[in-house]
Design an enzyme around this catalytic site. Structure first.
Site, PDB file in Angstrom:
ATOM      1  N   SER B 180       0.847  -1.375  -0.123  1.00  0.00           N
ATOM      2  CA  SER B 180      -0.198  -0.135  -0.060  1.00  0.00           C
ATOM      3  C   SER B 180       0.915   1.298   0.124  1.00  0.00           C
ATOM      4  O   SER B 180       1.657   1.396  -1.007  1.00  0.00           O
ATOM      5  CB  SER B 180      -0.961   0.137   1.186  1.00  0.00           C
ATOM      6  OG  SER B 180      -1.853   1.061   1.074  1.00  0.00           O
ATOM      7  N   ASP B 387      -8.108  -5.493  -5.911  1.00  0.00           N
ATOM      8  CA  ASP B 387      -7.858  -4.223  -4.923  1.00  0.00           C
ATOM      9  C   ASP B 387      -8.117  -2.962  -5.862  1.00  0.00           C
ATOM     10  O   ASP B 387      -7.675  -2.795  -6.872  1.00  0.00           O
ATOM     11  CB  ASP B 387      -6.523  -4.047  -4.427  1.00  0.00           C
ATOM     12  CG  ASP B 387      -6.269  -2.807  -3.586  1.00  0.00           C
ATOM     13  OD1 ASP B 387      -7.038  -2.406  -2.818  1.00  0.00           O
ATOM     14  OD2 ASP B 387      -5.114  -2.374  -3.836  1.00  0.00           O
ATOM     15  N   HIS B 444      -6.253  -5.939  -1.518  1.00  0.00           N
ATOM     16  CA  HIS B 444      -4.913  -5.038  -1.011  1.00  0.00           C
ATOM     17  C   HIS B 444      -4.184  -5.789  -0.198  1.00  0.00           C
ATOM     18  O   HIS B 444      -2.896  -5.822  -0.146  1.00  0.00           O
ATOM     19  CB  HIS B 444      -5.621  -4.048  -0.389  1.00  0.00           C
ATOM     20  CG  HIS B 444      -4.799  -2.911  -0.288  1.00  0.00           C
ATOM     21  ND1 HIS B 444      -4.237  -2.098  -1.163  1.00  0.00           N
ATOM     22  CD2 HIS B 444      -4.411  -2.310   0.873  1.00  0.00           C
ATOM     23  CE1 HIS B 444      -3.583  -0.886  -0.750  1.00  0.00           C
ATOM     24  NE2 HIS B 444      -3.460  -1.081   0.523  1.00  0.00           N
TER      25      HIS B 444
END
Lengths: 466, 466
Positions: B180, B387, B444
């Site tokens: 991320s 994601d 994610h």
């Protein structure tokens, strides 16, 4: 063909129309009573609603197996919904036992009740069509030509035979539903229903899931789907755009009527990847039942079909699908007996040897004819959005191309999940009398993957909200 | 900043460097020994491998909490891998307890062993960074400025402090990993590692999952992702193409540097939909934990960040994430004591009040600097492909734009599933010393959604195969 079928159902009407009373004090024709399911292997007790299984006649020799499940609501007034699985060649028993039927077959051949069954407020007919599929049968002559046209005629005639067996349901209203290749079965059938004196006045509408509505739009769209779901890289995509798109404009590509051989080759590679790349073509994000090695050997149907619209699938089951329990169950003598079907037939989920002739390239005109002929009828086109066999992008392209007035813009729709939280079920938009609905995260068999959203969507359709 | 940090770690080295023996007959510094975990609530018995938790100093006042888990293979020779969760503001304890750590926290606060832990063949450091995140802390002055630059400097200095506490691991080789917003943390950190006298020679590479590598590419790509995953309709797309794309060419769109206000408005609607539309932004196909109503009230981080690169998230947890078990666990006094952390800190999964200044728009130069400075180092960029927070399309765009020579073309990769079948795990391609990998159907938090493929991918990276 047409006359022959008419004659058959007229004679069936006379034979069947002797009224009897069943234990629910319902008036039943003798033929209906004979089809009543009184015991079912895998179930200790029959459910509270009645079920019937047997044959519907499309002609003297064409017999389509049906399994009719009465509504768990009010069968006397709830509508009748015909369900057809696709293929061509696959049995609607998959819809019954693995999708939205009231009973679900477990891997160990026991049966569970499905809390999200579509017969909660509808009388559902699960019919195996065309002849040669499941327990449905015809003469050797009948089997020589099976096409989109014979299928729709036979389905109409079988349906007429159904209402001859069960005349009390005709006034309840009739919907036709199905998925996959039923994107062709359903529109071609309803186009005939609305021209039929017996059925037309009772026709209410149709619901189709992940339908093959247009060979062109289905193939055109899968290339975009593949690119934007990571099946092909930026480099592969550049080649596709260079070879298939006017001036390299991604919005002006022809992935169906190939402008050149390089485009054809690029497209075939992608289509092949979706069907034979080790992926579950019916749900990109599912694991492939049996694993890659089994699936890799299976034929690529769709990529061939563009070259030759007649095809004979040679695989022994749909890719990445575990059909063992179904095939074991339906080939048990006690099951065949309980369902009143021909015990000599070896049941398979998808027919291997069906010589099916596809003749319809696009079903727009059939849908338009049905909608124009029965002005109150409604159509719902829905799609699990992770299916690659008949992807949602192509479905939306098709819905848009009907050029109906838009009445509600594209929006999310919600459902209450098992844990009581509110969740996004997918997206929908409403055209005049036609709705387009996606089910987020569902594959080709929408109710299998997302039973609650699928149930809610179906109820909304029956209620007139979709 | 730099000098200050150096001074701190130099003094730490002296204080720590008293060697002791633990019960495994390992030589340990006094500081390491003090951090050793000897009991852990939720676990009856500690696992076979040793774990350490406490603080690493980035300065006299900046203290970063770490949890070090020795390899289950050969800790004496296996490499050291630093793991950083993103945010900015989110704790790496999520990586430990919910992704690839050896222990997983259950909803009832008990702990299970994770069979697919990344410490099978690696010594893993889970560090909470920057200061203000989790149990990590700094002085009031330190907290005034937290930026991409202070974070990377602090992380480097904390890492140096780690190797001062655990000097025997330095020669094993160092990898840096994260996901991320660690798409910025990791490249900026490794660019500093390779310039550091203590660390540079031991640097082996980096692995980043669903990283924010480029604000522009991340936003540019999410619009395509939204369109081709059905979040917006053909009509919305037509408006976007009309307003944002040169001559209506879908391949020539600028969804970041808006050519006009209509484009800006169209794009913001889509970005907002991905973050606040009731969807789980971290996994399009997951149900949103807590349901829509909770998530709808949360702030839209990314859509704002493009307008104002400094932001203060006001939500009390990431969207659609159930952080109850984690927050209850880490705020238990016995847990804080077992982990040797400041008992006065109230732990939250993602810091609400971090005044984080984002200064880096694109990390290409940091990756290039690291690769150029340490010629054998390798980078793996991976992405769960469902994601939306940091979507895989933007990741591939970023990887491509580095213009490294392609050594292996885009292909499927496979893994053996729990039922022993062979399955497609995703796709990969290898540039020279940099690989791009997708994990099919993962969001994610890749190891949470797809533990087996994630484990296999990580092992392949450590083995030099990716």
């Amino acid at each position: 063909m047409k006359l022959f079928a008419f004659a058959a159902s007229a004679s069936a009407f006379v034979a069947n129309n002797v009224v009897e009373m069943d234990h629910h004090s319902k008036k039943l024709t003798t033929a209906a009573n004979a089809d009543k399911i009184t015991t079912l292997p895998g179930l200790d007790n029959l459910p509270d609603f009645d079920m019937y299984s047997g044959y519907l006649s499309a002609s003297e020799t064409k017999k389509l197996h049906y399994w009719f499940v009465e509504s768990q609501g009010n069968p006397a007034t709830d509508p009748v919904v015909l369900w057809l699985n696709g293929g061509p060649g696959c049995s609607s028993m998959e819809g019954f036992f693995a999708e939205h039927g009231p009973l679900h077959l477990n891997d160990d051949e026991t049966i569970s009740m499905n809390p999200w069954a579509w017969n909660m407020n509808a009388n559902m007919i699960y019919m195996e069509a065309p002849i040669g599929v499941g327990f449905s049968k015809g003469s050797a002559d009948d089997m020589k030509i099976i096409s989109d046209d014979t299928t729709s005629s036979d389905n109409r005639d079988a349906l007429k035979d159904f209402f001859t067996k069960f005349p009390q349901y005709l006034a309840n209203g009739l919907y036709v539903s199905g998925e996959s290749y039923a994107g062709i079965y359903v529109p071609t059938l309803i186009a005939k229903i609305v021209d039929d004196d017996m059925l037309s006045a009772h026709f209410k509408g149709a619901a189709i899931g992940n339908g093959l509505y247009s060979w062109e739009k289905n193939q055109q769209s899968i290339i975009y789907f593949a690119k934007y779901h990571g099946l092909i890289s930026t480099a592969n995509w550049s080649s596709l755009v260079k070879n298939c798109c006017t001036n390299g404009d991604e919005s002006k590509c022809d992935f169906f009527n190939y402008p050149n051989d390089s485009c054809k080759s690029d497209v075939e590679t992608v289509v092949n990847l979706t069907w034979s790349g080790g992926l579950d073509v019916y749900n990109l994000y599912a694991e492939c039942a049996g694993g890659i090695s089994k699936q890799k050997t299976m034929d690529n149907i769709l990529s061939k079909s563009n070259l030759n619209m007649s095809f004979t699938p040679r695989y022994d089951g749909p890719p990445c699908t575990d059909d063992n329990a179904l095939e074991t169950y339906f080939n048990t003598a006690a099951v065949k007996s309980a369902l009143h079907v021909d015990p000599s037939i070896e049941w398979v989920l998808c027919a291997e040897d069906l010589n099916y002739q596809t003749t319809v390239q696009d079903v727009s005109q059939y849908i338009e004819h049905a909608m124009n002929t029965v002005p109150d009828s409604r159509i719902m086109l829905y799609a699990g959005d992770v299916d690659m066999a008949c992807n949602f992008l192509g479905g939306e392209m098709f819905a848009d191309a009907l050029n109906l007035p838009l009445e509600e813009k594209y929006s999310e729709w919600t459902y209450i999940a098992e844990d009581k939280t509110k969740q996004v079920g997918g997206w929908y938009k409403k055209f005049h009398r036609l709705s387009w609905v996606t089910i987020k995260g569902a594959g080709h068999m929408v109710p299998t993957d997302k039973p609650i959203p699928a149930y809610d969507m179906f109820q909304a359709f029956l209620n007139g909200d979709l």
